[in-house]
Enzyme design. Structure first.
Site, PDB file in Angstrom:
ATOM      1  N   ASP A  11       0.688  -1.163   0.043  1.00  0.00           N
ATOM      2  CA  ASP A  11      -0.006  -0.113  -0.019  1.00  0.00           C
ATOM      3  C   ASP A  11       0.805   1.287   0.119  1.00  0.00           C
ATOM      4  OD1 ASP A  11      -2.372   1.403  -0.101  1.00  0.00           O
ATOM      5  OD2 ASP A  11      -3.136   0.893   1.831  1.00  0.00           O
ATOM      6  N   GLY A  12       0.238   2.461  -0.407  1.00  0.00           N
ATOM      7  CA  GLY A  12       0.894   3.600  -0.656  1.00  0.00           C
ATOM      8  C   GLY A  12      -0.019   4.772   0.290  1.00  0.00           C
ATOM      9  N   GLU A  46       2.260   3.352  -3.643  1.00  0.00           N
ATOM     10  CA  GLU A  46       1.682   2.110  -4.117  1.00  0.00           C
ATOM     11  C   GLU A  46       2.588   1.242  -5.170  1.00  0.00           C
ATOM     12  OE1 GLU A  46      -1.461   0.911  -3.230  1.00  0.00           O
ATOM     13  OE2 GLU A  46      -2.606   2.730  -2.589  1.00  0.00           O
ATOM     14  N   ASP A  69      -4.876  -2.661  -2.926  1.00  0.00           N
ATOM     15  CA  ASP A  69      -6.221  -2.015  -3.160  1.00  0.00           C
ATOM     16  C   ASP A  69      -5.908  -0.950  -4.229  1.00  0.00           C
ATOM     17  OD1 ASP A  69      -4.622   0.215  -1.996  1.00  0.00           O
ATOM     18  OD2 ASP A  69      -5.832   0.369  -0.027  1.00  0.00           O
ATOM     19  N   ASP A 133      -1.266  -0.530   5.191  1.00  0.00           N
ATOM     20  CA  ASP A 133      -1.917   0.872   5.092  1.00  0.00           C
ATOM     21  C   ASP A 133      -1.363   1.759   6.180  1.00  0.00           C
ATOM     22  OD1 ASP A 133      -3.894   3.034   3.966  1.00  0.00           O
ATOM     23  OD2 ASP A 133      -4.495   2.806   6.059  1.00  0.00           O
TER      24      ASP A 133
END
Length: 161
Positions: A11-12, A46, A69, A133
Site C-alpha cells: 500500500d501507499g 503504491e 487496493d 496501510d
C-alpha cells in the site's frame, strides 16, 4: 518452487497527494517494511511498495501473491505495461507514462517471477491491507511531522530483532 504462495499486502499513502508520501508492504508482524519521501503521490507509494516487496523477495523460490487496493497498480502491471513498453513507455494517446521510472523498474523486477495480484477493497478491515496501510500512512506522517523517515521492518526470510 513452493506450492504455497507467499501472500503480502502492499500500500501507499500521500498526505495532500502530492505531499509527504509513504509506502509499505506486509506479510506478518515480523516481515514488513515501510518508508517514504518528503514529496510524492499515493500512486508513487503504491508502486514503490510493490517494487520493494519484489526486491526483498527476489531470493525466494516461491510464487508471490500481492494484495493491493490500487486498481492503478494492478492494471499498470498486469494490463498496460506491456503495451507501454512496446510504445517506448508511452500510453495509447502518445503521452508519457506517469511514474515511468518506477514502472520500468517494476517491469524488470517482475521478469522471471511468478506473481499474482489480487484486488482488495481498502479501508474495510482487511487485516493485511490495514497493516500495510497503517505503516504507509505512518511513514508519510513521520515525514510531515519530523521531516524524515527511515526504512523500517524486516525483509522476508529474516526475523526482526
Amino acid at each position: 518452487m513452493s506450492p504455497q504462495p507467499l501472500v503480502a499486502a502492499a500500500d501507499g499513502s500521500a498526505i495532500g497527494n502530492p505531499g509527504p508520501a509513504g509506502w509499505a508492504w506486509y506479510v506478518d508482524d515480523e516481515h514488513w517494511a515501510c518508508g517514504g519521501w518528503d514529496h510524492g503521490t499515493n500512486n508513487m507509494g503504491e508502486l514503490w511498495a510493490v517494487l520493494d516487496l519484489l526486491r526483498q523477495t527476489a531470493h525466494l523460490d516461491v510464487e508471490l501473491k500481492i494484495l493491493c487496493d490500487s486498481q492503478y497498480v494492478i492494471n499498470s502491471l498486469t494490463k498496460w505495461r506491456h503495451g507501454w513498453k512496446k510504445r517506448g513507455w508511452r500510453k495509447a494517446d502518445g503521452k508519457p507514462v506517469l511514474n515511468s521510472d518506477l514502472v520500468k523498474d517494476l517491469d524488470a523486477a517482475l521478469t522471471g517471477r511468478t506473481v499474482r495480484f489480487e484486488w482488495v477493497r481498502g479501508h474495510v478491515g482487511h487485516p493485511m491491507n490495514e497493516a500495510a496501510d497503517s505503516r504507509a500512512r505512518g511513514a508519510a506522517y513521520s515525514l510531515l511531522l519530523v521531516g524524515s523517515t527511515t526504512v523500517l521492518g524486516a525483509a522476508v526470510g529474516s526475523r526482526a530483532r
